[in-house]
Design a protein around this motif. Structure first.
Motif, short mmCIF file in Angstrom:
data_model
loop_
_atom_site.label_atom_id
_atom_site.label_comp_id
_atom_site.label_asym_id
_atom_site.label_seq_id
_atom_site.Cartn_x
_atom_site.Cartn_y
_atom_site.Cartn_z
N ASP A 61 -2.48 21.44 -19.38
CA ASP A 61 -3.02 20.29 -20.11
C ASP A 61 -2.02 19.92 -21.20
O ASP A 61 -1.99 20.54 -22.27
CB ASP A 61 -4.38 20.64 -20.71
N VAL A 64 -2.51 19.77 -25.11
CA VAL A 64 -2.67 20.96 -25.94
C VAL A 64 -1.29 21.46 -26.37
O VAL A 64 -0.46 21.81 -25.53
CB VAL A 64 -3.43 22.07 -25.18
N SER A 65 -1.06 21.49 -27.68
CA SER A 65 0.21 21.98 -28.22
C SER A 65 0.20 23.50 -28.27
O SER A 65 -0.77 24.12 -28.68
CB SER A 65 0.42 21.43 -29.63
N CYS A 66 1.32 24.09 -27.86
CA CYS A 66 1.46 25.55 -27.89
C CYS A 66 2.16 26.04 -29.15
O CYS A 66 2.39 27.23 -29.31
CB CYS A 66 2.25 26.03 -26.67
N GLY A 69 -0.93 25.79 -32.44
CA GLY A 69 -2.13 24.99 -32.59
C GLY A 69 -3.40 25.82 -32.41
O GLY A 69 -3.43 26.78 -31.64
N GLU A 70 -4.43 25.45 -33.13
CA GLU A 70 -5.70 26.17 -33.07
C GLU A 70 -6.32 26.12 -31.68
O GLU A 70 -6.86 27.11 -31.20
CB GLU A 70 -6.67 25.57 -34.10
N GLU A 71 -6.21 24.97 -31.03
CA GLU A 71 -6.81 24.83 -29.70
C GLU A 71 -6.17 25.80 -28.70
O GLU A 71 -6.87 26.45 -27.92
CB GLU A 71 -6.67 23.39 -29.21
N HIS A 72 -4.85 25.92 -28.73
CA HIS A 72 -4.19 26.84 -27.80
C HIS A 72 -4.51 28.29 -28.14
O HIS A 72 -4.65 29.13 -27.25
CB HIS A 72 -2.68 26.61 -27.80
N GLU A 73 -4.65 28.60 -29.41
CA GLU A 73 -5.02 29.96 -29.81
C GLU A 73 -6.41 30.33 -29.27
O GLU A 73 -6.63 31.45 -28.83
CB GLU A 73 -4.96 30.13 -31.33
N GLN A 74 -7.33 29.37 -29.31
CA GLN A 74 -8.67 29.61 -28.75
C GLN A 74 -8.61 29.79 -27.24
O GLN A 74 -9.30 30.64 -26.68
CB GLN A 74 -9.61 28.47 -29.12
N ILE A 75 -7.80 28.99 -26.58
CA ILE A 75 -7.65 29.10 -25.12
C ILE A 75 -7.06 30.47 -24.78
O ILE A 75 -7.53 31.14 -23.85
CB ILE A 75 -6.77 27.96 -24.58
#
Length: 181
Positions: A61, A64-66, A69-75
């Motif tokens: 995706d 989603v920044s790697c 980023g908070e979103e990638h850390e959650q993933i």
């Protein structure tokens, strides 16, 4: 007394349903393992070629920044849980089941558990009943853990600035060597 009957019926139901559940989980290991490990695959894009600055995005995706980023850390956190449950957990489950079946398989005394796990050992001689577990480890290594090895070559100044951990290629060679045994 009633509790014991319910417990016995539940155990019998689990044994009856185990062959189908185990076969389904066995054939899903490869695809699910790949999907889980995709949470760690990022692709880098040049922002400034003069200063060797890059930005990384999740390959599955690109929104989603790697780059911390908070979103990638959650993933990734969720992916770690699923790695423990699926590729690692299923291998451990199959190892425990085959370990419990081993003595009866060697003595050629089948029971409900050896029949439920038949698809794991019926292709092999009784002395090698565990070999499907080795094959499963090889498959999960090839389809999952190898995805963690960066695809970019280890050449040039750019690699060392953008990705200081060149040791991943050595680990990748080790994994590939193990997988081809």
């Amino acid at each position: 007394l009633e509790f014991r009957r319910v417990l016995f019926r539940s155990a019998a139901g689990l044994i009856d349903g185990a062959p189908v559940a185990l076969v389904i989980s066995f054939y899903c290991v490869s695809g699910v393992t790949q999907a889980i490990f995709r949470a760690f695959l990022c692709v880098g894009y040049d922002e400034d070629s003069a200063s060797f600055e890059t930005r990384s995005f999740l390959r599955a995706d690109l929104a989603v920044s790697c780059d911390g980023g908070e979103e990638h850390e959650q993933i990734k956190a969720m992916a770690y849980v699923f790695v423990a449950l699926w590729p690692v957990g299923l291998v451990l489950l199959y190892a425990a089941l085959l370990s419990a079946c081993g003595p009866r398989l060697r003595r050629n005394e089948p029971n409900a558990l050896t029949r439920a796990t038949r698809f794991l050992h019926h292709d092999y001689e009784p002395a090698f009943y565990w070999w499907e577990l080795v094959e499963l480890l090889r498959r999960t290594t090839l389809l999952g853990y190898v995805l963690l090895v960066p695809a970019e070559p280890c050449t040039g100044q750019r690699w060392h600035r953008a990705r200081p951990n060149g040791g991943w290629h050595f680990r990748g060679y080790l994994l590939m060597s193990f997988a081809q045994l």
